[in-house]
Design a protein around this motif. Structure first.
Motif, PDB file in Angstrom:
ATOM      1  N   PRO A 120       0.779  -1.236   0.115  1.00 48.18           N
ATOM      2  CA  PRO A 120       0.064   0.111  -0.025  1.00 48.18           C
ATOM      3  C   PRO A 120       0.946   1.343  -0.053  1.00 48.18           C
ATOM      4  O   PRO A 120       1.903   1.208   0.496  1.00 48.18           O
ATOM      5  CB  PRO A 120      -0.834  -0.025   1.383  1.00 48.18           C
ATOM      6  N   VAL A 121       0.273   2.292  -0.571  1.00 49.72           N
ATOM      7  CA  VAL A 121       0.788   3.520  -0.425  1.00 49.72           C
ATOM      8  C   VAL A 121       0.110   4.492   0.290  1.00 49.72           C
ATOM      9  O   VAL A 121      -1.168   4.486  -0.057  1.00 49.72           O
ATOM     10  CB  VAL A 121       1.377   4.208  -1.908  1.00 49.72           C
ATOM     11  N   SER A 122       0.621   5.150   1.293  1.00 50.71           N
ATOM     12  CA  SER A 122      -0.073   5.968   2.103  1.00 50.71           C
ATOM     13  C   SER A 122      -0.132   7.560   1.485  1.00 50.71           C
ATOM     14  O   SER A 122       0.634   8.164   1.034  1.00 50.71           O
ATOM     15  CB  SER A 122       0.446   6.150   3.599  1.00 50.71           C
ATOM     16  N   GLN A 123      -1.335   8.223   1.595  1.00 51.96           N
ATOM     17  CA  GLN A 123      -1.680   9.475   1.144  1.00 51.96           C
ATOM     18  C   GLN A 123      -1.860  10.443   2.394  1.00 51.96           C
ATOM     19  O   GLN A 123      -2.457  11.216   1.942  1.00 51.96           O
ATOM     20  CB  GLN A 123      -2.312   9.560  -0.026  1.00 51.96           C
ATOM     21  N   SER A 124      -1.661   9.896   3.567  1.00 50.20           N
ATOM     22  CA  SER A 124      -2.076  10.517   4.879  1.00 50.20           C
ATOM     23  C   SER A 124      -0.820  10.415   5.626  1.00 50.20           C
ATOM     24  O   SER A 124      -0.096   9.510   5.654  1.00 50.20           O
ATOM     25  CB  SER A 124      -3.208   9.923   5.508  1.00 50.20           C
ATOM     26  N   ASP A 125      -0.693  11.510   6.467  1.00 52.07           N
ATOM     27  CA  ASP A 125       0.381  11.720   7.418  1.00 52.07           C
ATOM     28  C   ASP A 125      -0.058  10.868   8.630  1.00 52.07           C
ATOM     29  O   ASP A 125       0.866  10.555   9.628  1.00 52.07           O
ATOM     30  CB  ASP A 125       1.038  13.120   7.943  1.00 52.07           C
ATOM     31  N   VAL A 129       3.600   3.346   5.951  1.00 47.11           N
ATOM     32  CA  VAL A 129       3.530   2.059   5.528  1.00 47.11           C
ATOM     33  C   VAL A 129       5.143   1.848   5.383  1.00 47.11           C
ATOM     34  O   VAL A 129       5.783   2.689   4.882  1.00 47.11           O
ATOM     35  CB  VAL A 129       2.940   1.890   4.194  1.00 47.11           C
ATOM     36  N   SER A 130       5.621   0.653   5.841  1.00 47.32           N
ATOM     37  CA  SER A 130       7.124   0.302   5.484  1.00 47.32           C
ATOM     38  C   SER A 130       7.424  -1.143   5.221  1.00 47.32           C
ATOM     39  O   SER A 130       6.519  -2.089   5.414  1.00 47.32           O
ATOM     40  CB  SER A 130       7.776   0.822   6.783  1.00 47.32           C
ATOM     41  N   LEU A 145      13.000   2.203 -10.032  1.00 48.66           N
ATOM     42  CA  LEU A 145      13.277   3.020  -8.812  1.00 48.66           C
ATOM     43  C   LEU A 145      12.535   4.536  -8.970  1.00 48.66           C
ATOM     44  O   LEU A 145      12.075   5.126  -8.220  1.00 48.66           O
ATOM     45  CB  LEU A 145      14.765   3.421  -8.329  1.00 48.66           C
ATOM     46  N   GLU A 146      12.544   4.901 -10.573  1.00 51.41           N
ATOM     47  CA  GLU A 146      11.996   5.939 -10.440  1.00 51.41           C
ATOM     48  C   GLU A 146      10.392   6.219 -10.666  1.00 51.41           C
ATOM     49  O   GLU A 146       9.575   6.967 -10.326  1.00 51.41           O
ATOM     50  CB  GLU A 146      12.353   6.533 -12.146  1.00 51.41           C
ATOM     51  N   THR A 147       9.914   4.772 -11.422  1.00 52.63           N
ATOM     52  CA  THR A 147       8.417   4.776 -11.470  1.00 52.63           C
ATOM     53  C   THR A 147       7.628   3.888 -10.804  1.00 52.63           C
ATOM     54  O   THR A 147       6.662   4.115  -9.814  1.00 52.63           O
ATOM     55  CB  THR A 147       8.180   4.601 -12.959  1.00 52.63           C
ATOM     56  N   GLY A 148       8.184   2.599 -10.618  1.00 53.57           N
ATOM     57  CA  GLY A 148       7.474   1.478  -9.899  1.00 53.57           C
ATOM     58  C   GLY A 148       7.584   1.586  -8.597  1.00 53.57           C
ATOM     59  O   GLY A 148       6.307   1.462  -7.796  1.00 53.57           O
ATOM     60  N   LYS A 149       8.351   1.827  -8.069  1.00 57.59           N
ATOM     61  CA  LYS A 149       8.806   1.971  -6.342  1.00 57.59           C
ATOM     62  C   LYS A 149       7.807   2.922  -5.816  1.00 57.59           C
ATOM     63  O   LYS A 149       7.137   2.740  -4.938  1.00 57.59           O
ATOM     64  CB  LYS A 149      10.135   1.725  -6.050  1.00 57.59           C
ATOM     65  N   PRO A 150       7.951   4.214  -6.286  1.00 59.69           N
ATOM     66  CA  PRO A 150       6.962   5.187  -5.692  1.00 59.69           C
ATOM     67  C   PRO A 150       5.437   4.769  -5.621  1.00 59.69           C
ATOM     68  O   PRO A 150       4.713   5.286  -4.843  1.00 59.69           O
ATOM     69  CB  PRO A 150       7.498   6.565  -6.400  1.00 59.69           C
ATOM     70  N   ARG A 151       5.119   3.995  -6.724  1.00 61.69           N
ATOM     71  CA  ARG A 151       3.789   3.615  -6.854  1.00 61.69           C
ATOM     72  C   ARG A 151       3.303   2.496  -5.963  1.00 61.69           C
ATOM     73  O   ARG A 151       2.088   1.874  -6.179  1.00 61.69           O
ATOM     74  CB  ARG A 151       3.336   3.466  -8.279  1.00 61.69           C
ATOM     75  N   GLY A 152       4.208   2.039  -5.102  1.00 62.62           N
ATOM     76  CA  GLY A 152       4.050   0.866  -4.250  1.00 62.62           C
ATOM     77  C   GLY A 152       4.304  -0.645  -4.821  1.00 62.62           C
ATOM     78  O   GLY A 152       3.688  -1.469  -4.357  1.00 62.62           O
ATOM     79  N   LEU A 153       5.056  -0.677  -5.861  1.00 65.73           N
ATOM     80  CA  LEU A 153       5.519  -1.817  -6.520  1.00 65.73           C
ATOM     81  C   LEU A 153       6.586  -2.210  -5.931  1.00 65.73           C
ATOM     82  O   LEU A 153       7.500  -1.671  -5.592  1.00 65.73           O
ATOM     83  CB  LEU A 153       5.602  -1.735  -8.177  1.00 65.73           C
ATOM     84  N   LEU A 154       6.737  -3.682  -5.740  1.00 60.67           N
ATOM     85  CA  LEU A 154       7.891  -4.195  -5.244  1.00 60.67           C
ATOM     86  C   LEU A 154       8.607  -4.927  -6.392  1.00 60.67           C
ATOM     87  O   LEU A 154       7.969  -5.591  -7.050  1.00 60.67           O
ATOM     88  CB  LEU A 154       7.667  -5.074  -4.164  1.00 60.67           C
ATOM     89  N   CYS A 155       9.968  -4.992  -6.370  1.00 66.85           N
ATOM     90  CA  CYS A 155      10.499  -5.790  -7.753  1.00 66.85           C
ATOM     91  C   CYS A 155      11.659  -6.386  -7.191  1.00 66.85           C
ATOM     92  O   CYS A 155      12.405  -5.763  -6.583  1.00 66.85           O
ATOM     93  CB  CYS A 155      10.750  -4.984  -8.838  1.00 66.85           C
ATOM     94  N   TRP A 156      11.782  -7.470  -7.382  1.00 69.88           N
ATOM     95  CA  TRP A 156      13.089  -8.362  -7.223  1.00 69.88           C
ATOM     96  C   TRP A 156      13.741  -9.042  -8.424  1.00 69.88           C
ATOM     97  O   TRP A 156      13.002  -9.287  -9.204  1.00 69.88           O
ATOM     98  CB  TRP A 156      12.956  -9.435  -6.192  1.00 69.88           C
TER      99      TRP A 156
END
Length: 191
Positions: A120-125, A129-130, A145-156
């Protein structure tokens, strides 16, 4: 017709399916804009099937999928979920999840696999989420790192050894921690 080197990788999205797909990426090495339309896919002289191509200008990257590999599988399982109060003086609710991704390779050769997950990606203070305790580091590919990670995607990006199935399957584990202020409304999480 043109020839170009293809970067092959197996792609797994265990939150959606157990199947693992072979993906090929290559550049449009021509001086021509490739128009959208149906295309036949061949691999090593063998006909794979038909696909619908997008429009690709010169030097753009083309991505095609060649179907699933029956010797590979990937699944996600939630091992634990615990909810309780947190914070020095309370007032926060914390939920901890422990997940395992199980990657099987019944083939005789190791395979390079790109494994995708989500968080999940939080949009509230009032909600934090970690991701913690990763058994494998997340991808360091710049586009992720530029597009996927900020949107809540995990990639290995991992190498799955040959003949690893059942109890000997390759595993990735991680913890998802969500802290929210008591009373903060949150969309229910899919498990």
């Amino acid at each position: 017709q043109f020839e170009a080197p293809v970067d092959f990788a197996f792609v797994a999205v265990p939150v959606m399916t157990d199947e693992v797909y072979l993906r090929g990426r290559f550049k449009n090495a021509t001086a021509f804009h490739l128009l959208p339309g149906p295309a036949g896919i061949f691999m090593g002289g063998n006909y794979i099937g038909r696909t619908q191509m997008e429009s690709f200008p010169p030097d753009s990257e083309i991505e095609l999928f060649f179907g699933s590999d029956p010797q590979l599988s990937a699944r996600r399982e939630m091992l634990t979920k615990n909810t309780g109060e947190s914070g020095v003086f309370g007032g926060w609710v914390r939920t901890d999840y422990r997940f395992v991704l199980t990657l099987e390779n019944a083939g005789d050769s190791p395979v390079r696999m790109e494994v995708w997950g989500r968080r999940p990606v939080s949009q509230s203070d009032q909600i934090e989420v970690s991701i913690e305790n990763l058994s494998e580091p997340l991808s360091t590919v710049a586009s992720y790192l530029e597009t996927g990670k900020p949107r809540g995607l995990l990639c290995w990006n991992v190498m799955v050894p040959a003949n690893r199935t059942g109890d000997d399957a390759y595993q990735i584990t991680y913890d998802l921690e969500i802290e929210r202020r008591e009373g903060a409304q949150m969309t229910p999480l899919p498990e």
